[in-house]
Motif scaffolding. Structure first.
Motif, mmCIF file in Angstrom:
data_model
loop_
_atom_site.group_PDB
_atom_site.id
_atom_site.type_symbol
_atom_site.label_atom_id
_atom_site.label_comp_id
_atom_site.label_asym_id
_atom_site.label_seq_id
_atom_site.Cartn_x
_atom_site.Cartn_y
_atom_site.Cartn_z
ATOM 1 N N ALA A 152 40.399 36.037 -14.643
ATOM 2 C CA ALA A 152 39.574 35.038 -13.950
ATOM 3 C C ALA A 152 40.368 34.377 -12.821
ATOM 4 C CB ALA A 152 39.089 33.984 -14.945
ATOM 5 N N GLU A 153 41.632 34.090 -13.084
ATOM 6 C CA GLU A 153 42.485 33.478 -12.068
ATOM 7 C C GLU A 153 42.625 34.399 -10.852
ATOM 8 O OE1 GLU A 153 46.641 31.026 -12.339
ATOM 9 O OE2 GLU A 153 46.645 33.040 -13.182
ATOM 10 N N GLY A 154 42.801 35.704 -11.116
ATOM 11 C CA GLY A 154 42.922 36.662 -10.023
ATOM 12 C C GLY A 154 41.667 36.742 -9.188
ATOM 13 N N GLU A 155 40.519 36.665 -9.848
ATOM 14 C CA GLU A 155 39.247 36.710 -9.116
ATOM 15 C C GLU A 155 39.060 35.467 -8.249
ATOM 16 O OE1 GLU A 155 37.267 39.100 -8.778
ATOM 17 O OE2 GLU A 155 37.682 40.469 -10.429
ATOM 18 N N VAL A 156 39.435 34.303 -8.776
ATOM 19 C CA VAL A 156 39.319 33.067 -7.993
ATOM 20 C C VAL A 156 40.271 33.106 -6.801
ATOM 21 C CG1 VAL A 156 39.624 30.560 -8.018
ATOM 22 C CG2 VAL A 156 38.510 31.695 -9.948
ATOM 23 N N LEU A 157 41.503 33.599 -7.031
ATOM 24 C CA LEU A 157 42.452 33.724 -5.925
ATOM 25 C C LEU A 157 41.904 34.659 -4.861
ATOM 26 C CD1 LEU A 157 45.198 33.236 -4.600
ATOM 27 C CD2 LEU A 157 46.142 35.072 -6.026
ATOM 28 N N GLN A 158 41.274 35.747 -5.282
ATOM 29 C CA GLN A 158 40.708 36.681 -4.308
ATOM 30 C C GLN A 158 39.619 36.010 -3.472
ATOM 31 O OE1 GLN A 158 39.681 41.201 -4.693
ATOM 32 N NE2 GLN A 158 37.901 40.093 -5.424
ATOM 33 N N MET A 159 38.812 35.160 -4.099
ATOM 34 C CA MET A 159 37.760 34.454 -3.357
ATOM 35 C C MET A 159 38.338 33.627 -2.223
ATOM 36 S SD MET A 159 35.139 33.136 -6.316
ATOM 37 C CE MET A 159 34.771 31.724 -5.293
ATOM 38 N N THR A 160 39.471 32.987 -2.467
ATOM 39 C CA THR A 160 40.051 32.097 -1.458
ATOM 40 C C THR A 160 40.927 32.836 -0.461
ATOM 41 O OG1 THR A 160 41.930 31.596 -2.924
ATOM 42 C CG2 THR A 160 40.018 30.144 -3.062
ATOM 43 N N ALA A 161 41.446 34.013 -0.857
ATOM 44 C CA ALA A 161 42.412 34.700 0.000
ATOM 45 C C ALA A 161 41.840 35.890 0.745
ATOM 46 C CB ALA A 161 43.603 35.182 -0.847
ATOM 47 N N SER A 162 40.726 36.452 0.250
ATOM 48 C CA SER A 162 40.293 37.747 0.777
ATOM 49 C C SER A 162 39.728 37.677 2.186
ATOM 50 C CB SER A 162 39.254 38.370 -0.164
ATOM 51 O OG SER A 162 38.074 37.594 -0.176
ATOM 52 N N ARG A 163 39.341 36.499 2.640
ATOM 53 C CA ARG A 163 38.788 36.391 3.998
ATOM 54 C C ARG A 163 39.683 35.583 4.926
ATOM 55 N NH1 ARG A 163 32.380 35.379 2.326
ATOM 56 N NH2 ARG A 163 32.106 37.422 1.321
ATOM 57 N N ASP A 164 40.940 35.499 4.578
ATOM 58 C CA ASP A 164 41.918 34.733 5.342
ATOM 59 C C ASP A 164 42.974 35.695 5.878
ATOM 60 O OD1 ASP A 164 43.885 33.065 6.321
ATOM 61 O OD2 ASP A 164 43.863 31.694 4.613
ATOM 62 N N LEU A 165 43.045 35.846 7.193
ATOM 63 C CA LEU A 165 43.986 36.807 7.777
ATOM 64 C C LEU A 165 45.444 36.452 7.514
ATOM 65 C CD1 LEU A 165 42.545 37.887 11.248
ATOM 66 C CD2 LEU A 165 42.148 38.855 8.987
ATOM 67 N N ARG A 166 45.690 35.250 6.992
ATOM 68 C CA ARG A 166 47.067 34.898 6.618
ATOM 69 C C ARG A 166 47.471 35.513 5.287
ATOM 70 N NH1 ARG A 166 46.317 28.520 7.044
ATOM 71 N NH2 ARG A 166 44.432 29.215 5.939
ATOM 72 N N THR A 167 46.513 36.092 4.585
ATOM 73 C CA THR A 167 46.828 36.739 3.311
ATOM 74 C C THR A 167 47.770 37.913 3.554
ATOM 75 O OG1 THR A 167 44.734 36.104 2.300
ATOM 76 C CG2 THR A 167 45.851 38.016 1.364
ATOM 77 N N ASN A 168 48.903 37.885 2.854
ATOM 78 C CA ASN A 168 49.901 38.936 3.037
ATOM 79 C C ASN A 168 49.954 39.854 1.813
ATOM 80 O OD1 ASN A 168 51.345 37.502 1.065
ATOM 81 N ND2 ASN A 168 52.546 36.385 2.607
ATOM 82 N N GLU A 169 50.884 40.801 1.848
ATOM 83 C CA GLU A 169 50.959 41.773 0.763
ATOM 84 C C GLU A 169 51.362 41.141 -0.560
ATOM 85 O OE1 GLU A 169 52.849 45.483 1.634
ATOM 86 O OE2 GLU A 169 52.202 45.465 3.730
ATOM 87 N N ALA A 170 52.163 40.090 -0.520
ATOM 88 C CA ALA A 170 52.574 39.418 -1.757
ATOM 89 C C ALA A 170 51.367 38.759 -2.435
ATOM 90 C CB ALA A 170 53.652 38.383 -1.466
ATOM 91 N N ILE A 171 50.509 38.127 -1.651
ATOM 92 C CA ILE A 171 49.304 37.508 -2.221
ATOM 93 C C ILE A 171 48.356 38.578 -2.735
ATOM 94 C CG2 ILE A 171 47.274 36.102 -1.697
ATOM 95 C CD1 ILE A 171 48.998 34.611 0.360
ATOM 96 N N TYR A 172 48.205 39.667 -1.982
ATOM 97 C CA TYR A 172 47.370 40.786 -2.422
ATOM 98 C C TYR A 172 47.843 41.313 -3.770
ATOM 99 C CZ TYR A 172 45.698 45.620 -2.658
ATOM 100 O OH TYR A 172 45.144 46.816 -3.072
ATOM 101 N N LEU A 173 49.160 41.491 -3.918
ATOM 102 C CA LEU A 173 49.711 41.973 -5.184
ATOM 103 C C LEU A 173 49.395 41.006 -6.313
ATOM 104 C CD1 LEU A 173 51.416 43.991 -6.776
ATOM 105 C CD2 LEU A 173 53.450 42.723 -6.059
#
Length: 333
Positions: A152-173
């Protein structure tokens, strides 16, 4: 038991070896997804559970227990638990993502409605916890409860990070380790725990599942930009249309010039997508070679998964788990 060496896919060979246990798992799933008072629950659940998924996660639990010499039946309950958790997350994900297809079929939220998908997912999670408790192991309960929270935590993080071009590979991982790898890791780990394996072997199983899950999700994200829709059950470009920043795009953004970055900002951050944008995105991904770079990342994690198996007993099961790690990446060329 002799193995069918002609079977090409390792999960098919694994399923052949685990036929009896998987039949027990499927029977338990059908029994526990029943509801006396709400017939929509088995209707919605059956639509997804019986849609032809590979059942890789429950097979990992059974394989881990078998490899560690287990002879009881609690691993069957845990395998069903893992599949219920997975199915619940799929029902919830399709609502969040507003998806129309899953495993090549219309999603439950499309056939019924969002409320049914969310509530049936909740029901399956509750059922999964009942199955965990029946094993009588607090450690198993801790592992799978924690995995559910991490998903659930990963899904919430994806909601906030997936449309932000500042999201890097570490956040994706961090996102994919939560939303996908956590259940792979837990599925393997509880198989060792229920078998009473040594801590070294339990750790190795968890590490294998974690690395396999990461490789699996990277390849899934890669297939979204270059897979066969009939094979994947998804339309090419679904992640693009849903404005998800996955690894092929993250790598393309990192290598983008000013004009390219403006394009990614428009289609991903602002959601202003126009005719021809998917084709242009594919061209940018090809220009910067990020498909192959992403595939190399998946290969690295597959190798880590195979390395973790060195601490586990030699034999047919271990060989098939090794082949499974290779197959996960072989899905894309």
């Amino acid at each position: 038991m002799s193995l069918d060496k002609t079977a090409q896919k390792p999960h098919d060979r694994l399923a052949a070896v685990l036929t009896v246990e998987m039949e027990q798992v499927n029977a338990l799933i059908r029994a526990r997804m029943a509801s006396e008072h709400a017939p929509r629950i088995p209707e919605v659940t059956a639509h997804l559970v019986e849609a032809g998924g590979k059942r890789i996660r429950p097979m990992l639990t059974l394989a881990a227990a078998r490899m560690c010499g287990y002879s009881g039946d609690n691993h069957v309950k845990l395998a069903a638990t893992v599949e219920f958790i997975h199915t619940a997350t799929l029902l919830h994900d399709d609502v969040v993502d507003e998806s129309a297809r899953r495993r090549g079929r219309p999603t439950a939220n499309l056939l019924w409605d969002n409320k049914s998908s969310v509530l049936v997912g909740d029901y399956l999670l509750a059922r999964s916890f009942l199955l965990m408790v029946e094993t009588g192991s607090l450690r198993v309960l801790e592992i799978l409860s924690n995995a559910s929270a991490v998903i659930a935590e990963g899904e919430v993080l994806q909601m906030t990070a997936s449309r932000d071009l500042r999201t890097n590979e570490a956040i994706y991982l961090q996102v994919i380790r939560g939303k996908t790898a956590a259940l792979f890791a837990a599925a393997c780990e509880v198989g060792g725990v229920v078998a009473g394996a040594s801590q070294d072997r339990i750790d190795a199983l968890r590490d294998y599942g974690d690395a396999l899950g990461i490789s699996f999700q990277i390849v899934d994200d890669l297939l979204d930009y270059g897979g066969d829709a009939l094979a994947t059950g998804k339309d090419v470009g679904d992640d693009f249309r849903e404005r998800k920043l996955t690894l092929p795009v993250i790598k393309a953004v990192a290598r983008a010039d000013e004009a390219e970055r403006a394009f990614w900002s428009r289609v991903i951050e602002r959601g202003d997508q126009r005719e021809g944008d998917l084709e242009h995105a594919l061209a940018l991904i090809a220009r910067h070679g990020t498909m192959e770079a992403t595939r190399q990342e998946a290969l690295i994690w597959a190798e880590r998964a195979k390395a973790a198996l060195a601490a586990l007993p030699e034999g047919d099961i271990r060989d098939m788990l090794t082949d499974l790690a290779d197959f996960v990446v072989a899905r894309v060329r």
